[in-house]
Motif scaffolding. Structure first.
Motif, PDB file in Angstrom:
ATOM      1  N   LYS A  20     -29.678 -37.154  16.872  1.00 34.90           N
ATOM      2  CA  LYS A  20     -29.907 -35.810  16.339  1.00 34.90           C
ATOM      3  C   LYS A  20     -30.328 -34.892  17.472  1.00 34.90           C
ATOM      4  CE  LYS A  20     -32.558 -33.159  12.990  1.00 34.90           C
ATOM      5  NZ  LYS A  20     -33.502 -33.196  11.871  1.00 34.90           N
ATOM      6  N   MET A  21     -29.788 -33.676  17.448  1.00 36.35           N
ATOM      7  CA  MET A  21     -30.100 -32.686  18.469  1.00 36.35           C
ATOM      8  C   MET A  21     -30.671 -31.448  17.792  1.00 36.35           C
ATOM      9  SD  MET A  21     -29.578 -32.139  21.761  1.00 36.35           S
ATOM     10  CE  MET A  21     -29.546 -30.784  22.874  1.00 36.35           C
ATOM     11  N   VAL A  22     -31.870 -31.035  18.197  1.00 35.40           N
ATOM     12  CA  VAL A  22     -32.481 -29.794  17.728  1.00 35.40           C
ATOM     13  C   VAL A  22     -32.408 -28.841  18.904  1.00 35.40           C
ATOM     14  CG1 VAL A  22     -34.554 -28.705  16.818  1.00 35.40           C
ATOM     15  CG2 VAL A  22     -34.015 -31.060  16.187  1.00 35.40           C
ATOM     16  N   ALA A  30     -18.142 -31.462  26.312  1.00 34.56           N
ATOM     17  CA  ALA A  30     -16.996 -31.900  25.512  1.00 34.56           C
ATOM     18  C   ALA A  30     -17.327 -33.137  24.686  1.00 34.56           C
ATOM     19  CB  ALA A  30     -15.801 -32.174  26.417  1.00 34.56           C
ATOM     20  N   LEU A  31     -18.103 -34.059  25.241  1.00 36.24           N
ATOM     21  CA  LEU A  31     -18.474 -35.266  24.515  1.00 36.24           C
ATOM     22  C   LEU A  31     -19.387 -34.927  23.340  1.00 36.24           C
ATOM     23  CD1 LEU A  31     -18.268 -38.298  24.261  1.00 36.24           C
ATOM     24  CD2 LEU A  31     -20.132 -38.501  25.920  1.00 36.24           C
ATOM     25  N   PHE A  32     -20.293 -33.965  23.526  1.00 35.05           N
ATOM     26  CA  PHE A  32     -21.153 -33.493  22.446  1.00 35.05           C
ATOM     27  C   PHE A  32     -20.293 -32.964  21.301  1.00 35.05           C
ATOM     28  CE2 PHE A  32     -23.267 -30.094  20.223  1.00 35.05           C
ATOM     29  CZ  PHE A  32     -24.521 -30.611  19.953  1.00 35.05           C
ATOM     30  N   GLU A  33     -19.318 -32.125  21.633  1.00 33.77           N
ATOM     31  CA  GLU A  33     -18.432 -31.545  20.619  1.00 33.77           C
ATOM     32  C   GLU A  33     -17.678 -32.637  19.869  1.00 33.77           C
ATOM     33  OE1 GLU A  33     -14.650 -28.449  20.280  1.00 33.77           O
ATOM     34  OE2 GLU A  33     -15.440 -28.985  22.255  1.00 33.77           O
ATOM     35  N   GLN A  34     -17.162 -33.600  20.599  1.00 33.63           N
ATOM     36  CA  GLN A  34     -16.398 -34.685  19.992  1.00 33.63           C
ATOM     37  C   GLN A  34     -17.262 -35.489  19.023  1.00 33.63           C
ATOM     38  OE1 GLN A  34     -15.121 -37.633  22.784  1.00 33.63           O
ATOM     39  NE2 GLN A  34     -13.739 -38.618  21.348  1.00 33.63           N
ATOM     40  N   GLN A  35     -18.482 -35.857  19.441  1.00 39.57           N
ATOM     41  CA  GLN A  35     -19.367 -36.632  18.585  1.00 39.57           C
ATOM     42  C   GLN A  35     -19.800 -35.831  17.362  1.00 39.57           C
ATOM     43  OE1 GLN A  35     -22.583 -38.394  20.822  1.00 39.57           O
ATOM     44  NE2 GLN A  35     -21.196 -39.576  22.100  1.00 39.57           N
ATOM     45  N   LEU A  36     -20.016 -34.530  17.526  1.00 44.02           N
ATOM     46  CA  LEU A  36     -20.391 -33.672  16.402  1.00 44.02           C
ATOM     47  C   LEU A  36     -19.262 -33.613  15.386  1.00 44.02           C
ATOM     48  CD1 LEU A  36     -22.237 -31.585  15.010  1.00 44.02           C
ATOM     49  CD2 LEU A  36     -21.176 -29.852  16.443  1.00 44.02           C
ATOM     50  N   LEU A  37     -18.048 -33.358  15.834  1.00 39.93           N
ATOM     51  CA  LEU A  37     -16.905 -33.244  14.932  1.00 39.93           C
ATOM     52  C   LEU A  37     -16.553 -34.566  14.260  1.00 39.93           C
ATOM     53  CD1 LEU A  37     -14.627 -30.850  17.019  1.00 39.93           C
ATOM     54  CD2 LEU A  37     -16.047 -30.282  15.032  1.00 39.93           C
ATOM     55  N   ASN A  38     -16.877 -35.684  14.904  1.00 40.12           N
ATOM     56  CA  ASN A  38     -16.617 -37.008  14.325  1.00 40.12           C
ATOM     57  C   ASN A  38     -17.743 -37.462  13.394  1.00 40.12           C
ATOM     58  OD1 ASN A  38     -14.195 -37.266  15.670  1.00 40.12           O
ATOM     59  ND2 ASN A  38     -15.058 -38.406  17.381  1.00 40.12           N
ATOM     60  N   GLY A  39     -18.790 -36.653  13.260  1.00 35.38           N
ATOM     61  CA  GLY A  39     -19.901 -37.008  12.384  1.00 35.38           C
ATOM     62  C   GLY A  39     -20.861 -38.027  12.977  1.00 35.38           C
ATOM     63  N   GLU A  40     -20.780 -38.257  14.273  1.00 33.52           N
ATOM     64  CA  GLU A  40     -21.642 -39.236  14.940  1.00 33.52           C
ATOM     65  C   GLU A  40     -22.963 -38.618  15.391  1.00 33.52           C
ATOM     66  OE1 GLU A  40     -19.329 -40.663  18.218  1.00 33.52           O
ATOM     67  OE2 GLU A  40     -17.652 -41.244  16.960  1.00 33.52           O
ATOM     68  N   LEU A  41     -23.059 -37.281  15.341  1.00 37.80           N
ATOM     69  CA  LEU A  41     -24.213 -36.575  15.874  1.00 37.80           C
ATOM     70  C   LEU A  41     -24.643 -35.499  14.882  1.00 37.80           C
ATOM     71  CD1 LEU A  41     -25.942 -36.247  18.481  1.00 37.80           C
ATOM     72  CD2 LEU A  41     -24.233 -34.631  19.269  1.00 37.80           C
ATOM     73  N   GLU A  42     -25.934 -35.447  14.592  1.00 33.26           N
ATOM     74  CA  GLU A  42     -26.480 -34.423  13.699  1.00 33.26           C
ATOM     75  C   GLU A  42     -27.059 -33.310  14.563  1.00 33.26           C
ATOM     76  OE1 GLU A  42     -30.015 -33.975  10.376  1.00 33.26           O
ATOM     77  OE2 GLU A  42     -29.429 -35.960  11.050  1.00 33.26           O
ATOM     78  N   VAL A  43     -26.792 -32.061  14.193  1.00 31.55           N
ATOM     79  CA  VAL A  43     -27.263 -30.924  14.977  1.00 31.55           C
ATOM     80  C   VAL A  43     -28.040 -29.965  14.086  1.00 31.55           C
ATOM     81  CG1 VAL A  43     -26.584 -28.954  16.399  1.00 31.55           C
ATOM     82  CG2 VAL A  43     -25.334 -31.095  16.572  1.00 31.55           C
TER      83      VAL A  43
END
Length: 77
Positions: A20-22, A30-43
């Motif tokens: 999770k990123m606050v 680019a890796l942040f974007e990819q993980q966010l769009l794949n649902g692997e990362l909560e923002v």
């Protein structure tokens, strides 16, 4: 800010050590974007001033505070 690819927090993203990123700004990783769009990362996007106050209040032992950000908008509803 989640840094850049291959440096800083980008290294932790590569190993999927961030769940999770606050943040008030997520940068151009680019890796942040990819993980966010794949649902692997909560923002949780937070306005810069509110983020600073969250950190100040937490450091001072204040469990909660009020900010009018978003009040009277669809976001506030």
């Amino acid at each position: 800010n989640c840094g850049v690819d291959g440096f800083g927090l980008g290294l932790l993203l590569e190993d999927k050590q961030i769940k999770k990123m606050v943040s008030s700004y997520v940068g151009e990783n680019a890796l942040f974007e990819q993980q966010l769009l794949n649902g692997e990362l909560e923002v949780e996007l937070t306005p810069q001033g509110t983020l600073a106050e969250k950190m100040r209040a937490g450091g001072a032992g204040i469990p909660a505070f009020y900010t009018a950000t978003g009040y009277g908008t669809p976001v506030g509803e």
